[in-house]
Write a protein that holds these residues in place. Structure first.
Motif, PDB file in Angstrom:
ATOM      1  N   ASN A 244      12.896   0.973 -17.421  1.00  0.00           N
ATOM      2  CA  ASN A 244      11.806   1.842 -16.966  1.00  0.00           C
ATOM      3  C   ASN A 244      11.542   1.679 -15.473  1.00  0.00           C
ATOM      4  O   ASN A 244      11.252   2.659 -14.783  1.00  0.00           O
ATOM      5  CB  ASN A 244      10.531   1.566 -17.766  1.00  0.00           C
ATOM      6  N   ARG A 245      11.648   0.467 -14.969  1.00  0.00           N
ATOM      7  CA  ARG A 245      11.464   0.245 -13.525  1.00  0.00           C
ATOM      8  C   ARG A 245      12.564   0.981 -12.758  1.00  0.00           C
ATOM      9  O   ARG A 245      12.317   1.604 -11.731  1.00  0.00           O
ATOM     10  CB  ARG A 245      11.495  -1.246 -13.203  1.00  0.00           C
ATOM     11  N   GLY A 246      13.785   0.934 -13.264  1.00  0.00           N
ATOM     12  CA  GLY A 246      14.885   1.655 -12.633  1.00  0.00           C
ATOM     13  C   GLY A 246      14.659   3.154 -12.642  1.00  0.00           C
ATOM     14  O   GLY A 246      14.934   3.843 -11.658  1.00  0.00           O
ATOM     15  N   VAL A 247      14.131   3.671 -13.759  1.00  0.00           N
ATOM     16  CA  VAL A 247      13.822   5.099 -13.847  1.00  0.00           C
ATOM     17  C   VAL A 247      12.747   5.469 -12.833  1.00  0.00           C
ATOM     18  O   VAL A 247      12.864   6.483 -12.131  1.00  0.00           O
ATOM     19  CB  VAL A 247      13.387   5.487 -15.285  1.00  0.00           C
ATOM     20  N   LEU A 248      11.703   4.653 -12.721  1.00  0.00           N
ATOM     21  CA  LEU A 248      10.642   4.927 -11.744  1.00  0.00           C
ATOM     22  C   LEU A 248      11.181   4.886 -10.315  1.00  0.00           C
ATOM     23  O   LEU A 248      10.825   5.733  -9.486  1.00  0.00           O
ATOM     24  CB  LEU A 248       9.500   3.923 -11.902  1.00  0.00           C
ATOM     25  N   ASP A 249      12.029   3.903 -10.030  1.00  0.00           N
ATOM     26  CA  ASP A 249      12.615   3.803  -8.691  1.00  0.00           C
ATOM     27  C   ASP A 249      13.491   5.018  -8.387  1.00  0.00           C
ATOM     28  O   ASP A 249      13.449   5.567  -7.282  1.00  0.00           O
ATOM     29  CB  ASP A 249      13.431   2.519  -8.550  1.00  0.00           C
ATOM     30  N   ALA A 250      14.283   5.439  -9.364  1.00  0.00           N
ATOM     31  CA  ALA A 250      15.137   6.615  -9.180  1.00  0.00           C
ATOM     32  C   ALA A 250      14.284   7.866  -8.977  1.00  0.00           C
ATOM     33  O   ALA A 250      14.602   8.712  -8.136  1.00  0.00           O
ATOM     34  CB  ALA A 250      16.067   6.793 -10.375  1.00  0.00           C
ATOM     35  N   HIS A 251      13.206   7.980  -9.736  1.00  0.00           N
ATOM     36  CA  HIS A 251      12.306   9.130  -9.599  1.00  0.00           C
ATOM     37  C   HIS A 251      11.695   9.177  -8.203  1.00  0.00           C
ATOM     38  O   HIS A 251      11.641  10.239  -7.571  1.00  0.00           O
ATOM     39  CB  HIS A 251      11.211   9.071 -10.661  1.00  0.00           C
ATOM     40  N   ALA A 252      11.234   8.019  -7.708  1.00  0.00           N
ATOM     41  CA  ALA A 252      10.640   7.969  -6.373  1.00  0.00           C
ATOM     42  C   ALA A 252      11.665   8.349  -5.306  1.00  0.00           C
ATOM     43  O   ALA A 252      11.351   9.094  -4.368  1.00  0.00           O
ATOM     44  CB  ALA A 252      10.084   6.574  -6.098  1.00  0.00           C
ATOM     45  N   LEU A 253      12.884   7.853  -5.466  1.00  0.00           N
ATOM     46  CA  LEU A 253      13.933   8.174  -4.501  1.00  0.00           C
ATOM     47  C   LEU A 253      14.245   9.667  -4.500  1.00  0.00           C
ATOM     48  O   LEU A 253      14.311  10.299  -3.442  1.00  0.00           O
ATOM     49  CB  LEU A 253      15.195   7.375  -4.826  1.00  0.00           C
ATOM     50  N   LEU A 254      14.406  10.245  -5.692  1.00  0.00           N
ATOM     51  CA  LEU A 254      14.709  11.672  -5.772  1.00  0.00           C
ATOM     52  C   LEU A 254      13.549  12.527  -5.265  1.00  0.00           C
ATOM     53  O   LEU A 254      13.764  13.544  -4.606  1.00  0.00           O
ATOM     54  CB  LEU A 254      15.064  12.060  -7.201  1.00  0.00           C
ATOM     55  N   SER A 255      12.322  12.125  -5.563  1.00  0.00           N
ATOM     56  CA  SER A 255      11.159  12.867  -5.075  1.00  0.00           C
ATOM     57  C   SER A 255      11.149  12.902  -3.555  1.00  0.00           C
ATOM     58  O   SER A 255      10.884  13.947  -2.950  1.00  0.00           O
ATOM     59  CB  SER A 255       9.868  12.242  -5.591  1.00  0.00           C
TER      60      SER A 255
END
Length: 84
Positions: free
Chosen positions: A52-63
């Motif tokens: 989940n932390r990886g998903v959040l980090d990926a989401h922030a990067l893509l945003s």
């Protein structure tokens, strides 16, 4: 989230790292079976937190990247008499 699975090579590497950690840091010996059991526990019970932390980090990067792309489109616009 689907089950976390590792190839045999990945699993062997992780198990060796667990065994080394127990030996060097805890001064205890842990067998391959026990290390594999621990790896299974970590994957099943704790892995989702890291995932989940990886998903959040990926989401922030893509945003952030999408915001940059939006800014780039805005800079491409030509001036007109129309108001936004």
């Amino acid at each position: 989230m689907s089950e976390i699975k590792f190839s045999n090579e990945e699993k062997a590497l992780i198990v060796a790292k667990l065994q080394r950690y127990f030996s060097e840091e805890l001064k205890q010996s842990i067998g391959r079976f026990d290390a594999e059991f621990m790896l299974g526990f970590i994957a099943d019970e704790i892995g989702a937190y890291f995932y989940n932390r990886g998903v959040l980090d990926a989401h922030a990067l893509l945003s952030a990247k999408f915001e940059d792309i939006g800014d780039a489109f805005y800079q491409l616009e030509q001036p007109t008499d129309f108001k936004r």
